[in-house]
Motif scaffolding. Structure first.
Motif, PDB file in Angstrom:
ATOM      1  N   ILE A   5      -0.122  -1.315   0.249  1.00  0.00           N
ATOM      2  CA  ILE A   5      -0.712   0.019   0.083  1.00  0.00           C
ATOM      3  C   ILE A   5      -0.217   0.940   1.203  1.00  0.00           C
ATOM      4  N   ILE A   6      -0.217   0.400   2.419  1.00  0.00           N
ATOM      5  CA  ILE A   6       0.279   1.206   3.544  1.00  0.00           C
ATOM      6  C   ILE A   6       1.723   1.608   3.291  1.00  0.00           C
ATOM      7  N   SER A   7       2.523   0.639   2.859  1.00  0.00           N
ATOM      8  CA  SER A   7       3.944   0.950   2.701  1.00  0.00           C
ATOM      9  C   SER A   7       4.168   1.935   1.560  1.00  0.00           C
ATOM     10  N   LEU A   8       3.289   1.921   0.550  1.00  0.00           N
ATOM     11  CA  LEU A   8       3.423   2.919  -0.525  1.00  0.00           C
ATOM     12  C   LEU A   8       3.258   4.330   0.038  1.00  0.00           C
ATOM     13  N   PHE A   9       2.193   4.523   0.818  1.00  0.00           N
ATOM     14  CA  PHE A   9       1.943   5.876   1.333  1.00  0.00           C
ATOM     15  C   PHE A   9       2.952   6.264   2.417  1.00  0.00           C
ATOM     16  N   VAL A  10       3.357   5.282   3.218  1.00  0.00           N
ATOM     17  CA  VAL A  10       4.351   5.601   4.242  1.00  0.00           C
ATOM     18  C   VAL A  10       5.691   5.942   3.579  1.00  0.00           C
ATOM     19  N   SER A  11       6.042   5.226   2.492  1.00  0.00           N
ATOM     20  CA  SER A  11       7.319   5.584   1.843  1.00  0.00           C
ATOM     21  C   SER A  11       7.255   6.993   1.271  1.00  0.00           C
ATOM     22  N   GLU A  12       6.089   7.378   0.775  1.00  0.00           N
ATOM     23  CA  GLU A  12       5.967   8.756   0.292  1.00  0.00           C
ATOM     24  C   GLU A  12       6.215   9.735   1.438  1.00  0.00           C
ATOM     25  N   ALA A  18       6.368  13.175   9.928  1.00  0.00           N
ATOM     26  CA  ALA A  18       5.874  12.865   8.587  1.00  0.00           C
ATOM     27  C   ALA A  18       5.350  11.436   8.548  1.00  0.00           C
ATOM     28  N   VAL A  19       6.118  10.521   9.127  1.00  0.00           N
ATOM     29  CA  VAL A  19       5.711   9.116   9.089  1.00  0.00           C
ATOM     30  C   VAL A  19       4.437   8.902   9.911  1.00  0.00           C
ATOM     31  N   ILE A  20       4.409   9.491  11.109  1.00  0.00           N
ATOM     32  CA  ILE A  20       3.216   9.332  11.954  1.00  0.00           C
ATOM     33  C   ILE A  20       1.980   9.893  11.240  1.00  0.00           C
ATOM     34  N   SER A  21       2.173  11.048  10.599  1.00  0.00           N
ATOM     35  CA  SER A  21       1.036  11.667   9.911  1.00  0.00           C
ATOM     36  C   SER A  21       0.499  10.784   8.800  1.00  0.00           C
ATOM     37  N   SER A  22       1.375   9.974   8.212  1.00  0.00           N
ATOM     38  CA  SER A  22       0.944   9.197   7.047  1.00  0.00           C
ATOM     39  C   SER A  22       0.201   7.931   7.453  1.00  0.00           C
ATOM     40  N   ILE A  23       0.295   7.575   8.736  1.00  0.00           N
ATOM     41  CA  ILE A  23      -0.257   6.275   9.111  1.00  0.00           C
ATOM     42  C   ILE A  23      -1.781   6.229   8.947  1.00  0.00           C
ATOM     43  N   TYR A  24      -2.454   7.262   9.452  1.00  0.00           N
ATOM     44  CA  TYR A  24      -3.919   7.252   9.321  1.00  0.00           C
ATOM     45  C   TYR A  24      -4.367   7.240   7.856  1.00  0.00           C
ATOM     46  N   PRO A  25      -3.858   8.178   7.021  1.00  0.00           N
ATOM     47  CA  PRO A  25      -4.252   8.131   5.610  1.00  0.00           C
ATOM     48  C   PRO A  25      -3.874   6.811   4.929  1.00  0.00           C
ATOM     49  N   ALA A  26      -2.717   6.269   5.277  1.00  0.00           N
ATOM     50  CA  ALA A  26      -2.266   5.032   4.627  1.00  0.00           C
ATOM     51  C   ALA A  26      -3.187   3.871   4.995  1.00  0.00           C
ATOM     52  N   VAL A  27      -3.563   3.814   6.281  1.00  0.00           N
ATOM     53  CA  VAL A  27      -4.460   2.738   6.706  1.00  0.00           C
ATOM     54  C   VAL A  27      -5.822   2.907   6.042  1.00  0.00           C
ATOM     55  N   LYS A  28      -6.255   4.165   5.960  1.00  0.00           N
ATOM     56  CA  LYS A  28      -7.521   4.469   5.287  1.00  0.00           C
ATOM     57  C   LYS A  28      -7.481   3.954   3.846  1.00  0.00           C
ATOM     58  N   ALA A  29      -6.375   4.224   3.172  1.00  0.00           N
ATOM     59  CA  ALA A  29      -6.218   3.775   1.782  1.00  0.00           C
ATOM     60  C   ALA A  29      -6.247   2.254   1.704  1.00  0.00           C
ATOM     61  N   SER A  30      -5.574   1.616   2.667  1.00  0.00           N
ATOM     62  CA  SER A  30      -5.460   0.157   2.600  1.00  0.00           C
ATOM     63  C   SER A  30      -6.794  -0.527   2.882  1.00  0.00           C
ATOM     64  N   ARG A  31      -7.710   0.196   3.536  1.00  0.00           N
ATOM     65  CA  ARG A  31      -8.985  -0.415   3.910  1.00  0.00           C
ATOM     66  C   ARG A  31     -10.100  -0.109   2.911  1.00  0.00           C
ATOM     67  N   MET A  32      -9.748   0.551   1.835  1.00  0.00           N
ATOM     68  CA  MET A  32     -10.772   0.838   0.838  1.00  0.00           C
ATOM     69  C   MET A  32     -11.324  -0.470   0.275  1.00  0.00           C
ATOM     70  N   VAL A  33     -12.638  -0.469   0.012  1.00  0.00           N
ATOM     71  CA  VAL A  33     -13.249  -1.622  -0.644  1.00  0.00           C
ATOM     72  C   VAL A  33     -12.864  -1.536  -2.124  1.00  0.00           C
ATOM     73  N   ILE A  34     -12.219  -2.588  -2.612  1.00  0.00           N
ATOM     74  CA  ILE A  34     -11.597  -2.516  -3.940  1.00  0.00           C
ATOM     75  C   ILE A  34     -12.617  -2.166  -5.022  1.00  0.00           C
ATOM     76  N   THR A  35     -13.751  -2.864  -4.997  1.00  0.00           N
ATOM     77  CA  THR A  35     -14.722  -2.639  -6.073  1.00  0.00           C
ATOM     78  C   THR A  35     -15.250  -1.206  -6.039  1.00  0.00           C
ATOM     79  N   GLN A  36     -15.377  -0.667  -4.838  1.00  0.00           N
ATOM     80  CA  GLN A  36     -15.858   0.722  -4.757  1.00  0.00           C
ATOM     81  C   GLN A  36     -14.794   1.700  -5.203  1.00  0.00           C
TER      82      GLN A  36
END
Ligand code: ADP
Ligand code: MG
Lengths: 408, 238
Positions: A316-323, A385-403
């Motif tokens: 998930i992190i790598s998806l957002f970082v690649s974007e 761009a890459v640095i900016s994406s790290i926080y959102p990407a980590v946030k995305a990766s830490r989402m609780v799947i069921t939620q």
């Protein structure tokens, strides 16, 4: 490949948001390139002015001059024999444009009513005319070899003496053997070296006349002008080795060793540039992080779905970082291209710059877009761009799947 | 061999300081090849159960085992890998990735397994053929009907040849005719491939293909009917 394609499609999917992000990256890249390029041109202007008005690229002295010469300059002159040998040797190098001797001393300049302390430089007028191309004649006429008594007076000094071109002045100085003597000189013109402080105290006169006044055949220094400033270090090393081999007791200084003021200004402006870099970084970062967090929130159910299919947090992190990498690449390339165009436009429009501090000449604004500067700031854009994406990407990766899936 | 085993599994949620028991000390074993229909009213705990079996949620008590592997012993990464290889999900709202075509959507779980694109493409096309969408592989989700989207989602779930498919009310967003087609399709896949299905629904009419019906109420299994013998033995390739 599919993962990369997905990243690319995600970038294209919300055009407005990607556009804003690209704009922010471009803003950063363009502003830093323009500023860096402007500073680079200013540095170059200052450097070449100081080289071509006062310092030359390399100066050659008798050994010990730099340590003791200010107390007893007459003890550290280059003798005529050594002078002849060295000139021949230095002139033989292909990198060298010319070599010219100077005799420096301090004196007292009198117009009959008023005496002023001055810094005098005895020069070879014909050669010095080639070396000192940045010295501007502001009044009167240039000095020639034939004008034995002629002298060029610094602009500030000329004005404070309140004399006319052609006026006769008296120059007094302590001679090499310690006595006191005076010679008449004729003010043929006023000059500006580009440095106001120098212009307030500076006199240039014919070397022969100066040597007569000082009772010497020697000179203080030999000034070497090269074809290209870049060659300074190489030629320095070469000469050092040759002098050592021939047992000549000489020492060398490069323009860089001598240009304290230049280095001070460069350091100051580099410091300013660093601060601006941080400010731009912060602005761009905040702008991008915000839009990326929005993108993450919007795609919550999708993140849940992909995780359910077995994507790891890292994926998930790598998806957002690649974007972010895609956006960073596009934004940086566009930024660099626009910066080059703007730089050329600004340079071509020849807007005059305000006079730099301590300088007495003005230049049109020029912006240098060196490959190094372009590459550095292009990478800067990509990195932001890459640095900016790290926080959102980590946030995305830490989402609780069921939620995350509940938002589907 | 059992695919899934739950031992005394409990799951409670805190809602405004009040605990809500979604699953209450549940014991359950699912065998390979079963087509299990999980019935129960809304809020009876069906989704919670599927999420626990799917290694997406952790029980507050008890243990979930997939192929005798206790999920509580796995790291987040290992659970991801387990989902990738052993579990297929079908959701109520299809959950396709909108920017990808049908083919790419089905290809995606294979790319997560690092299967090369060319091979993944072939397998994805095959899976789409199995669900009757051979002619629609290059369409985006927004160019497909609800039934077609759910077929793409089914293809996406079966393409990795998982051990169990967890379908959480997959027909809830479809009209009844389409729902029946989808259920028929799942039933056929169960017969043809021997895939194990756990199919949650709050409707009553899904029984035709079921080999077993579970009924959930207030987090407890109140009924467990085996309707017929296993429809097939395992025919999974490889
Ligand atoms: N994340 C959650 N937070 C709070 N309560 C939840 C959460 N998930 C489920 N519940 C509660 O658990 C119970 C079972 O829910 P669920 O498993 O979704 O039932 P079903 O899928 O059968 O409708 C319900 O009372 C529901 O409100
Ligand atoms: Mg549910």
């Amino acid at each position: 490949m599919l993962k990369l394609k997905l990243a690319l499609l995600n970038v294209l999917r919300n055009g407005r948001r990607s556009f804003i992000t690209l704009l922010a990256i471009q803003f950063g890249v363009i502003s830093l390139i323009l500023m860096g390029g402007f500073f680079a041109s200013m540095y170059e202007g200052m450097r070449e002015t100081v080289i071509r008005s006062q310092l030359g690229h390399i100066q050659i002295y008798s050994e010990g001059f730099n340590q003791f010469g200010s107390q007893q300059p007459e003890e550290y002159l280059i003798s005529p024999e050594v002078l002849e040998q060295v000139v021949k040797q230095v002139e033989g190098l292909e990198q060298v444009a010319l070599v010219t001797p100077r005799l420096n001393f301090t004196g007292l300049l009198t117009d009959g009513s008023k005496s002023l302390a001055v810094i005098v430089e005895g020069i070879n007028p014909d050669k010095e005319a080639l070396l000192s191309s940045a010295v501007k004649l502001t009044q009167g006429e240039d000095l020639f070899d034939e004008d034995i008594e002629g002298a060029l007076i610094g602009e500030g000094l000329f004005n404070s003496l309140n004399v006319e071109v052609g006026a006769s002045l008296t120059l007094m100085a302590t001679t090499a053997d310690g006595s006191f003597d005076a010679r008449d000189i004729t003010a043929t013109g006023a000059i500006s070296t580009g440095t106001r402080e120098v212009d307030n105290r500076f006199v240039r006169m014919n070397l022969k006349h100066a040597q007569e006044l000082m009772y010497t055949q020697g000179v203080t220094r030999l000034v070497v002008l090269l074809n290209d400033t870049e060659q300074t270090d190489a030629v320095m090393a070469l000469l050092q080795a040759e002098f050592a081999a021939k047992g000549l007791a000489l020492e060398l200084r490069s323009w860089s060793n001598l240009a304290d003021y230049y280095h001070e200004v460069v350091n100051l402006f580099d410091g300013i540039f660093t601060v601006v870099q941080f400010i731009v970084l912060a602005i761009v970062l905040l702008g991008i992080v915000n839009t990326m967090v929005m993108a993450v929130m919007e795609r919550t159910p999708e993140i849940g779905t992909i995780r359910a299919m077995g994507a790891t947090r890292f994926e998930i992190i790598s998806l957002f970082v690649s974007e972010a990498v895609i956006l960073g690449l596009i934004g940086s390339v566009l930024g660099v291209v626009f910066a080059i165009l703007l730089a050329q436009g600004i340079t071509a429009s020849e807007i005059m710059m305000p006079t730099p501090p301590g300088s007495s000449q003005t230049y049109p604004i020029r912006i240098f877009t060196s490959p190094d500067l372009l590459l550095k700031n292009g990478l800067f854009g990509l990195t932001i761009a890459v640095i900016s994406s790290i926080y959102p990407a980590v946030k995305a990766s830490r989402m609780v799947i069921t939620q995350a899936l509940r938002f589907a | 061999m059992s695919v899934v085993k739950l031992q005394q599994v409990s799951r409670a949620f805190e809602v405004g300081n009040k605990p809500i028991v979604a699953l209450d000390k549940l014991d359950l074993t699912l065998e390979e090849g079963e087509f299990v229909v999980l019935r129960g009213a809304s809020g009876s705990g069906k989704s919670t159960l599927l999420n626990l079996i799917g290694a997406m949620d952790n029980p507050d008590g008890g243990e979930v085992l997939i192929h005798d592997q206790a999920l509580s012993t796995l790291s987040d990464k290992q659970k991801s890998q387990l989902r990738s290889h052993y579990i297929g999900f079908i959701f109520q709202s299809f959950n396709l990735i909108p920017v990808l075509t049908a083919l790419e959507n089905v290809q995606y779980p294979l790319s997560l397994q690092k299967i090369p694109d060319a091979q993944a493409k072939l397998r994805a096309a095959e899976a789409l053929d199995q669900v009757g969408l051979a002619d629609f592989i290059h369409r985006r989700p927004n160019q497909l009907s609800g039934g077609q989207m759910q077929r793409v989602a089914i293809a996406r779930a079966i393409v990795t040849k998982p051990d169990i498919i967890l379908a959480d009310e997959p027909t809830a967003n479809l009209d009844s005719e389409t729902s029946i087609q989808i259920m028929d399709l799942l039933g056929e896949l169960n017969v043809q491939t021997g895939l194990t299905f756990l199919f949650a629904t709050h409707h009553d009419f899904v029984l035709s293909r079921a080999s077993r019906v579970l009924e959930l109420k207030d987090g407890k299994i109140i009924k467990d009917d085996k309707l017929r013998g296993l429809t097939s033995v395992k025919t999974k390739a490889g």
